[in-house]
Each structure stands twice: as C-alpha cells, then as structure tokens.
Motif scaffolding. Sequence first.
Motif, PDB file in Angstrom:
ATOM      1  N   ASP A 173      -6.205  12.571  -2.907  1.00  0.00           N
ATOM      2  CA  ASP A 173      -6.746  11.477  -2.098  1.00  0.00           C
ATOM      3  C   ASP A 173      -8.103  11.017  -2.624  1.00  0.00           C
ATOM      4  OD1 ASP A 173      -8.120  13.674  -1.447  1.00  0.00           O
ATOM      5  OD2 ASP A 173      -7.766  13.587   0.713  1.00  0.00           O
ATOM      6  N   PHE A 174      -8.208  10.940  -3.955  1.00  0.00           N
ATOM      7  CA  PHE A 174      -9.448  10.507  -4.602  1.00  0.00           C
ATOM      8  C   PHE A 174      -9.755   9.047  -4.264  1.00  0.00           C
ATOM      9  CE2 PHE A 174     -11.354   8.651  -8.520  1.00  0.00           C
ATOM     10  CZ  PHE A 174     -12.576   9.307  -8.455  1.00  0.00           C
ATOM     11  N   VAL A 175      -8.729   8.194  -4.300  1.00  0.00           N
ATOM     12  CA  VAL A 175      -8.915   6.806  -3.838  1.00  0.00           C
ATOM     13  C   VAL A 175      -7.828   6.488  -2.821  1.00  0.00           C
ATOM     14  CG1 VAL A 175      -9.945   5.942  -5.983  1.00  0.00           C
ATOM     15  CG2 VAL A 175      -7.476   5.862  -5.693  1.00  0.00           C
ATOM     16  N   SER A 176      -8.067   5.460  -2.008  1.00  0.00           N
ATOM     17  CA  SER A 176      -7.072   5.080  -1.008  1.00  0.00           C
ATOM     18  C   SER A 176      -5.962   4.271  -1.677  1.00  0.00           C
ATOM     19  CB  SER A 176      -7.722   4.248   0.088  1.00  0.00           C
ATOM     20  OG  SER A 176      -8.020   2.969  -0.414  1.00  0.00           O
ATOM     21  N   ALA A 177      -4.852   4.116  -0.945  1.00  0.00           N
ATOM     22  CA  ALA A 177      -3.714   3.376  -1.498  1.00  0.00           C
ATOM     23  C   ALA A 177      -4.110   1.947  -1.833  1.00  0.00           C
ATOM     24  CB  ALA A 177      -2.553   3.390  -0.507  1.00  0.00           C
ATOM     25  N   GLN A 178      -4.937   1.354  -0.983  1.00  0.00           N
ATOM     26  CA  GLN A 178      -5.359  -0.026  -1.230  1.00  0.00           C
ATOM     27  C   GLN A 178      -6.187  -0.111  -2.514  1.00  0.00           C
ATOM     28  OE1 GLN A 178      -4.550  -2.835   0.073  1.00  0.00           O
ATOM     29  NE2 GLN A 178      -5.995  -4.053  -1.114  1.00  0.00           N
ATOM     30  N   LEU A 213      -6.955  -1.095  -8.355  1.00  0.00           N
ATOM     31  CA  LEU A 213      -7.297  -0.541  -9.668  1.00  0.00           C
ATOM     32  C   LEU A 213      -6.215  -0.843 -10.702  1.00  0.00           C
ATOM     33  CD1 LEU A 213      -8.800   2.969  -8.825  1.00  0.00           C
ATOM     34  CD2 LEU A 213      -9.978   1.070  -9.910  1.00  0.00           C
ATOM     35  N   ILE A 214      -4.940  -0.623 -10.332  1.00  0.00           N
ATOM     36  CA  ILE A 214      -3.890  -0.855 -11.332  1.00  0.00           C
ATOM     37  C   ILE A 214      -3.800  -2.342 -11.671  1.00  0.00           C
ATOM     38  CG2 ILE A 214      -2.467   1.186 -10.900  1.00  0.00           C
ATOM     39  CD1 ILE A 214      -0.639  -0.774  -9.239  1.00  0.00           C
ATOM     40  N   THR A 215      -3.969  -3.189 -10.651  1.00  0.00           N
ATOM     41  CA  THR A 215      -3.898  -4.628 -10.904  1.00  0.00           C
ATOM     42  C   THR A 215      -5.025  -5.063 -11.834  1.00  0.00           C
ATOM     43  OG1 THR A 215      -2.998  -4.930  -8.705  1.00  0.00           O
ATOM     44  CG2 THR A 215      -3.845  -6.889  -9.793  1.00  0.00           C
ATOM     45  N   MET A 216      -6.232  -4.622 -11.508  1.00  0.00           N
ATOM     46  CA  MET A 216      -7.379  -5.051 -12.298  1.00  0.00           C
ATOM     47  C   MET A 216      -7.385  -4.395 -13.677  1.00  0.00           C
ATOM     48  SD  MET A 216      -9.040  -7.397 -10.892  1.00  0.00           S
ATOM     49  CE  MET A 216     -10.722  -7.434 -11.493  1.00  0.00           C
ATOM     50  N   HIS A 217      -6.895  -3.163 -13.762  1.00  0.00           N
ATOM     51  CA  HIS A 217      -6.826  -2.516 -15.081  1.00  0.00           C
ATOM     52  C   HIS A 217      -5.947  -3.336 -16.020  1.00  0.00           C
ATOM     53  CE1 HIS A 217      -6.194   0.359 -18.282  1.00  0.00           C
ATOM     54  NE2 HIS A 217      -4.894   0.363 -18.037  1.00  0.00           N
ATOM     55  N   GLY A 218      -4.748  -3.677 -15.544  1.00  0.00           N
ATOM     56  CA  GLY A 218      -3.833  -4.436 -16.394  1.00  0.00           C
ATOM     57  C   GLY A 218      -4.382  -5.809 -16.720  1.00  0.00           C
ATOM     58  N   THR A 219      -4.824  -6.517 -15.689  1.00  0.00           N
ATOM     59  CA  THR A 219      -5.301  -7.880 -15.891  1.00  0.00           C
ATOM     60  C   THR A 219      -6.521  -7.895 -16.809  1.00  0.00           C
ATOM     61  OG1 THR A 219      -4.606  -8.263 -13.618  1.00  0.00           O
ATOM     62  CG2 THR A 219      -5.910  -9.971 -14.651  1.00  0.00           C
ATOM     63  N   THR A 220      -7.461  -7.006 -16.521  1.00  0.00           N
ATOM     64  CA  THR A 220      -8.699  -6.979 -17.306  1.00  0.00           C
ATOM     65  C   THR A 220      -8.408  -6.636 -18.760  1.00  0.00           C
ATOM     66  OG1 THR A 220      -9.880  -6.244 -15.350  1.00  0.00           O
ATOM     67  CG2 THR A 220     -10.981  -5.937 -17.454  1.00  0.00           C
ATOM     68  N   ARG A 227       0.799  -1.223   0.000  1.00  0.00           N
ATOM     69  CA  ARG A 227       0.000   0.000   0.000  1.00  0.00           C
ATOM     70  C   ARG A 227       0.834   1.277   0.000  1.00  0.00           C
ATOM     71  NH1 ARG A 227      -4.439  -0.183   4.498  1.00  0.00           N
ATOM     72  NH2 ARG A 227      -3.621  -2.185   5.189  1.00  0.00           N
ATOM     73  N   SER A 228       1.917   1.296   0.765  1.00  0.00           N
ATOM     74  CA  SER A 228       2.684   2.544   0.839  1.00  0.00           C
ATOM     75  C   SER A 228       3.890   2.551  -0.087  1.00  0.00           C
ATOM     76  CB  SER A 228       3.118   2.808   2.277  1.00  0.00           C
ATOM     77  OG  SER A 228       2.048   3.372   2.976  1.00  0.00           O
ATOM     78  N   HIS A 229       3.812   1.773  -1.151  1.00  0.00           N
ATOM     79  CA  HIS A 229       4.885   1.746  -2.143  1.00  0.00           C
ATOM     80  C   HIS A 229       5.285   3.151  -2.567  1.00  0.00           C
ATOM     81  CE1 HIS A 229       7.098   1.025  -5.750  1.00  0.00           C
ATOM     82  NE2 HIS A 229       6.119   1.365  -6.545  1.00  0.00           N
ATOM     83  N   ALA A 230       4.295   3.995  -2.810  1.00  0.00           N
ATOM     84  CA  ALA A 230       4.585   5.353  -3.303  1.00  0.00           C
ATOM     85  C   ALA A 230       5.324   6.182  -2.267  1.00  0.00           C
ATOM     86  CB  ALA A 230       3.281   6.052  -3.691  1.00  0.00           C
ATOM     87  N   TYR A 231       5.146   5.836  -0.987  1.00  0.00           N
ATOM     88  CA  TYR A 231       5.703   6.686   0.069  1.00  0.00           C
ATOM     89  C   TYR A 231       7.013   6.138   0.614  1.00  0.00           C
ATOM     90  CZ  TYR A 231       0.846   8.101  -0.244  1.00  0.00           C
ATOM     91  OH  TYR A 231      -0.362   8.503  -0.707  1.00  0.00           O
ATOM     92  N   MET A 232       7.550   5.111  -0.051  1.00  0.00           N
ATOM     93  CA  MET A 232       8.769   4.484   0.449  1.00  0.00           C
ATOM     94  C   MET A 232       9.985   5.177  -0.147  1.00  0.00           C
ATOM     95  SD  MET A 232       9.590   0.480   0.488  1.00  0.00           S
ATOM     96  CE  MET A 232      11.243  -0.108   0.781  1.00  0.00           C
ATOM     97  N   GLU A 233      10.136   6.456   0.181  1.00  0.00           N
ATOM     98  CA  GLU A 233      11.238   7.218  -0.395  1.00  0.00           C
ATOM     99  C   GLU A 233      12.392   7.273   0.588  1.00  0.00           C
ATOM    100  OE1 GLU A 233      10.090  10.858  -2.199  1.00  0.00           O
ATOM    101  OE2 GLU A 233       8.680   9.823  -3.529  1.00  0.00           O
TER     102      GLU A 233
END
Lengths: 350, 616
Positions: free
Chosen positions: B44-49, B54-61, A215-221
């Motif tokens: 902060d439109f969507v949470s990190a989770q 989204l990125i996983t499903m976008h690519g896979t789909t 989850r915090s991949h982006a913040y691992m700076e």
Amino acid sequence: MMKQWQVAKRILPLLAVFSLLLSACGREDLSVMKPQGPVAQGQYDLMKLSIAIMIVVLIIVFAIAAYVLIRFRRRSGQNDIPEQVEGSFKLEVIWTAIPLLLVIVLAVPTVKEIFAQGADLSNDPNAVQVKVTSHQYWWEFTYPQYDVTTAQDLIIPTDKKIAFELKTADVIHSFWVPSLAGKMDTNPDGTLNKFSFSAPNEGVYRGKCAELCGRSHAYMEFKVKAVSPEAFDRWVAEMKAPAVLPEDTQLAEKFKTNCLSCHAVGDQGGPVAPNLTGIGGKESVAGILLNQREGQEEGKPVLDNMKEWLHDPQSVKPGNTMPSPKDLGLTDEEIDGIAEYLANYKLDYE
Amino acid sequence: MDWITTVDHKKIAVLYLAAGGLFFGIGGIEAILIRIQLMKPMNDFVSAQVFNELITMHGTTMIFLGVMPIIFAIMNAVVPLQIGARDVAFPFVNALGFWTFLFGGLLLNLSWIMGGAPDAGWTSYTPLSGSEYSGTHGVDFYTIGLQIAGLGTLIGGINFLATIITMRAPGMSYMRMPMFTWTTFITSAIILFAFPAITVGLVLLTFDRILDANFFDVAGGGNPVLWQHIFWIFGHPEVYILILPAFGIISEVIPTFARKRLFGYSSMVFATILIAFLGFMVWAHHMFTTGLGTIANALFSISTMLIAVPTGIKIFNWLFTMWGGRIRFTAANLFAVGFIPTFVMGGVTGVMLASAPADFQFHDTYFVVAHFHYVIVGGLVLGIFSGLHYWWPKMFGRILSESLGKWTFWTFMIGFQLTFFVQHFLGLMGMQRRIVSYLPNQDFDLLNLVSTIGAFLMGVGVIIFLVNIVITTKKPVNAPNDPWEDGRTLEWTIPSPPPEYNFKQTPLVRGIDAYWKEKMAGNTEMTPAEPVGSIHMPSATPLPFVMSVGIFIAGLGLMFSKDDFGNAFMNGLFNNYIVLIIGLVITFGAMMLRSLYDDHGWHIEPEDQDEKGARK
C-alpha cells in the motif's frame, strides 16, 4: 519435404525442453502455461510453436553476434583498414527469405486457429449460453436458458461448451480466465463480443479483468467453478428456490430495506448490484477476499471476509459504488448480524 | 535570453536535450514509484488512484515528452551537419516546434499539482477517459497538453522533411545520404501522416469532455471502439517514429567503430521504407481482443508478422557490418552492440504477439509490458545512449568520460534485463498489466521483487550518466573535429562544436560516407563546392516563445472554462472563455507580427568567419 522434416526434427527436442521449462511456471488454476481446457490448449500450442521458432532465431543471431564480437575486436597495434564491403546480394536474399519462411510457418496455424476459435456457438442448443455483464468492479453472469443470474462465481458444467456473450454496463473491461482461454473485451452496446470455452475438469479457475477500468481494476477478480453436470443441475435448482431471509425479523427488515434495493437474493430484490444468492458458499467475498476452502492454503473464514467488506467496502475495493452500511444507518451489531447471515447463506449442490 | 530567442538548430538541439532529459527524469521517477508499489503483494505504498495516475503519466511522459524530444535533440544536432547544411529549412519554425513541445509538456505535468493527473492509461480508452468515469481534470490535461506538444512534433517533422529534401550538399543524392539522415527522413514522413490522427482523436475527446459532444458516447450515438482505432492508427506508427531513429544511430555507430562501411546500404534504406509502410497497416493488432472478427484478426496477424522481414534484414546487415571489421568497444559502441540482441528479443516477442489467438493470452499482461519495454528501452533508449555518447563531442566539444560511460552501460543493461526479462513470465503466469496490486501466493512475488531491483539498477545507470555529464561539462572544450578518428560522415569534418554557420564552404559530396571517401583518397578535409563568401543567417526572435505561451494560456482557459472557482472575477474570466481568447490573441498577434514585419536576417562576412565553435 525431406528438408522440412529435418528442420522439424531439430525443432522438436527444443520444443520438448521448453515446454518442460514453461510448464514449470505458475499455478494450475491461473497460468497460461498450464492450460486446463481445449481453447487454452490451442493457444498454448501456438505459443509453443512461436517460442520454438523464436528461440531458433535468437540462438542464430546471438551466436553470430558473439562470434563477430570476439573474433573481430580490434587488437592493440591493429591499425590497418579492413576491406570496405558494399554488401552481398546473395546473403541479403537469404536473410530476407528465411524470415519470410519462418513467418509462413507461424502464419498458417495462426490463421487456422483464428477461424477455429471464431466459431459462433450462440445458437448451439448443446452449449450453455452465458451473458457476461461487467461492472465497475464486479462480474454478472446470466444464464438465459435457465433464467438464473449470479455474480463473481461463474458455475459451469464440465460436459458442455460454454458460449459467452460479453457486454459492459459502464467502461470497457476484459474477461480473462488464463488457464481456460484468452481474454475478450466487454464493449458497450453495439459491438458485443462472443466467444466460447469449456472446462473438461472439475475445479476452480481464477479469472481477472485485463483492461484498465478504474481504481479497483486490480481487484476485479472472479472465479470459474467447473462442476459435474449433476451438480450444475442441482445448482440451477437451488438458485431458483425462494429466497432465505435472516431469521431475526428485525434484521430481515433492515436487510430488505437497505440491501435488497440493489442486491437480490433468490426471487427478491433488485438487479443493480451483485446477486447474493448463496453468497456464503462462494469462493470469495467481493471477488478479492478469498474464502477458506478445502485443499487450499490461503483464504480467511468467510465470516471474517464478509465483516471486513461490510465494515468498510471502500478500503477493499476503492471507487466501488456500494454505500458503506454504516452510512446507511446500520449499527455495528446489525452489520455483524447481516455478515453472519450472508456467510451462512450457502447452497447445497456439490 | 539568448536561449529563448535562438533559432540555431544546434542550440535548439541542446534545449530539446535539456527539456527531454528533464521529462525523462520525471518519467523515470514515476517508473521507480510504480516498481516500489509492485515490489510485494498487496502493498500500500501508493493508493489505487495515484497508481493509475503514475502508470498513465509514466507512459505518456516517456513516449511524448522523454524519448521523442531527445531523438529530436539528436536529429537537430546532427542532421543539418550530416547533409552539409547551414541550418534547417525553417529555423523559426524549428524554434516554435521546441517551445510548443515544452509548454505542452509543462501543461501536462502541471496536472500533478493542479488537482489530479490523467488516470485512464496512456491509451486513454473511452469511456473510461470520458467525463462520466474520469471526473477530474486529469484527462483534460492529457488531451490539451498532448495536443500542444504534438503540434511541436508535427512542425518539427515537416521541417526535417523540407530540410532533407532541399538542403543536401551538392553531390549528396538520396542514395548517398547517411543512414541516420535517412531514418530521420522516414521518421518525419511517418510523423507527417500519423500525428494528424492523434490530433483529430484528441480534438474529438476534448469536445466530448469539455463541450459535451458524443463521438465516443454510446448513449448519444457514438462508439468507444472508434477511439481505439484512431488512437492506434497513430499509436502503431508512433512505435516506428521512436525506433527508426535508433536504427539510424546504430547504423552510424557500428560502422564507425568497426572501421567498415555499412553492409547492404541500399537494402537498409529499403527496409526502413518498408517498415514505415507496413507500420501503418498493422494498428489493429493492438485490438485483437476488442473483437474485430476472424477475418480482420487474420489479416492483421499476417501483416504484423511481415514486419519481421525488413527488421531481420537490418539485424543481419549490422552483424555483417562488424564481420571482418576492427571493432572498438567505446561506450557508444557498447550501447550499439548491446542494442542488437536486446532489440532482437523485443522483435521476436513482437512476432509472437502477432499471432492473434496467442495474443488473446498475451494481451494486457506483463508479457506485453516486457515486449514493448524491450523494444522501447532496449531498443530506443540504448540507441539514445549510444547516440549521445557518440555525438556528445560534436554537440558540446567535450568527450564524455569513457569509463563512466561503460559503468552506465553495464549497470543500465543488467538492470534492464533484470527488470523486464522476468516480466515475460509474470504475464504468462496470469499477471495482467496496470494492476495496483496482486494477491500473494500466485507465484508473482519473487519475480516482481527481482523486477523492482532491476529498476533501481537502471536508475543507478542513469545517475552515473548524469554524473558523467556534470564532470565532462567542467572539462575544457578540446574535442578534435573527428574525435573517434574513424568518422565517416560530414559532421566530423567541421570543428566540435561547429561554428554558428556550420560549414564555411558547403562541401562537395563524392560518395557514400563522404568524409571517409576523402580520407581514403588521402585528403584531410572536404573539397568545397563553393568559394568563401558572405553567409546568410536568420535573426534571433522571441516570437516562437511568445506564440507557445499564448497557446499554453489558451489551453488552460479552455480546460477550466466550466469550473466554479468560488470567486466571481475568476469565474467571469474563465467561464466566458476570456482566458482562452487572451491566449489565442497572444498567439495570433505574434503570428501577425511575424507576417507583417519583414526580417531579412543578417550576414557573416568572410573576415568574421572564425573557425572556432560559436558556443563556449
């Protein structure tokens, strides 16, 4: 030979123009296109060569395409059947040979550079050895020659090569300081990676985790701070000095029981979580909350960042394993007290 | 009901198109959400989770459920017609392939509503995708959903191989096959060799996650890098599974609208074979930063660069097909012509990426994101749009609106370039991929905004295309056999849409571009190779559908076999593998029924063979 030179002469001005264009991009402490060390420079040179070749290819293809599309579009009333050409052996050989040639032009320096950068410095006594261990979501740096461990800010001397051995404590991460060198994955035991770079100029360079790690991949700076050799020696000495604990004994006790079970300061505490020695003087809190420093427009005072982090670690780095100090039973005043203590805990080496 | 039991390749093509289109839409919405999140720094439109999901499903789909089925739709619709066949070799298996794909895709997308979508990236690198670091059922949906969908792809590929090898009309030697059929053939061969790798990989990962095996777990003696090898041994050829059919489409559309035969046909064929061959040798170029060592990096660098050679051959052959032609800019041809420079852009960045030391900088940054979107969207999706505009009249008997088609092209194309061109620079400036957010003041802000605006424009282009479909569907079925007037291959010799049996009499092929050859000889139709006679047809059957439902149930049963539902009945049902067994019983029962009950199909007698399209 003559012909090769002519090709080179044609590519050279193009190269010049595009290096100008490219070097206009990005920050000096971050951009691949503003290399600050020999390794990144070597990679950048290779990129410039390949970009130059590719631009030539693009220009040729686009020019032919544009010509064909304009010249041979069907005009009204044009109902004849053009000649059905089967192909042309000569032409087809030409456009097999030319790409092959271009590939060779790129392949030779590529292989050269692969072997140059693949040199193993792990036994080189002149290099500073650093063991990098990545964690969800922070970086641990151990200097076996100096018996020093730190986190998030990698302090290196400007006069030496730094030889890295990379590993991870959990999932695969990737260690990347764009302006100093390309990235390298941190694998679990068994397939440890080695590489090296050096930073001839003093400065702070931005490092990132490049492999999706949660989850915090982006913040691992993290930051790489290149300092003069003398300052580096002072830093090592300061790191090895005994720990400084909060003056308020009650707070010190709280800090010991709650924080030092995982974190370490100086000679006290544990190795589970980032080492906090001199944390107030670091470039950031938790890697992502930038601290104010001279000559930099961004960042908040370190105390503000420290408070933000300690009051709600999950909102800064979702999914990190630090328990919220509030859940550990610390009051707001105690948290602020610890924040203040940590913010003022600085090492004097610069 | 008719649609559930059909085994007609033309109807299955429509099913593939509808289902693929649906998933393409879902993948597109996911893409838009990703771009909204990245529109500005620290958004902060969507949470990190949710972002990782989204990125996983976008690519896979997009890869497995969007573009590949749409390609399968075009292949199903066109290939039997192009080779003069009455159907594919195994119509029943063809239907089975579609239904397993659909139920696999549904299973995968159920994850959105059943507690956590997969979140470890479309590559699902271990250990991140292991049960220790991905605790929800997300990755289970990924492994089992893809397994089921992959089954469909694999049997589809085998079916095309058998069809093309055995069912070509008399006179159609391999070197007279239309280019799209050729690329379908090669693509199917790649599927045959590449998909078993991902099948095995997914089985291993499923075992690790559900049955506590240790294939990728260091503590148990496993190796996470093994997953990367297995994944990319499949994953790299997959790229060619996607792009070769697009090459085929372009090779059909450009000659038709340039009124010229394809330049260098035989070199095109060999370039295609060479690309497929090399495609299997270069998987490790996705793993330069994994640390394979200098020798491996050098070898994979060079072998990767070599792919530029056959690809270059193709590009120049297309350009010289148009040279001296009479180019008509229909919507289909606009997409085909737009494909060339866009794909070249993706190709040259591919060669740049092949240089391992430079790739240490490019890898896992937006430069790579830009590169593969240039190849997959700028190559494949433009190819699909071209193919759909081109063959729509043949599939549905109605010509898509040309002016709306051109609007689609321009909005989509401009949006595409806006979205992805700037991403090259974002990557070089230090923006890594798959990040939910980024700090301000890193020079990322403006380019990300531009990229997001471009994504919306692409969305508009797709919506115009949908509007076009809706409007066209309301028009009468009146497309002529050869609506573009310069059709060169066999599919243009029969009515649009074709009758159930495609060809009343199998045509005799007398050269490359069989129909064009007849036209130049002054004939208006093909010479038949057989007398008019009774035509054998396969029976419709619901069994493929039932089998797929069974696998779907079994998949869910396996996934939840260790869950606590807080309900003794449900726990008993799932924890004792009863649901899994019920699912398998349904599937194998249907298989048994199929084996034991001899169905000889039926015949269409000559007097019932009306030349009109079977589908209204």
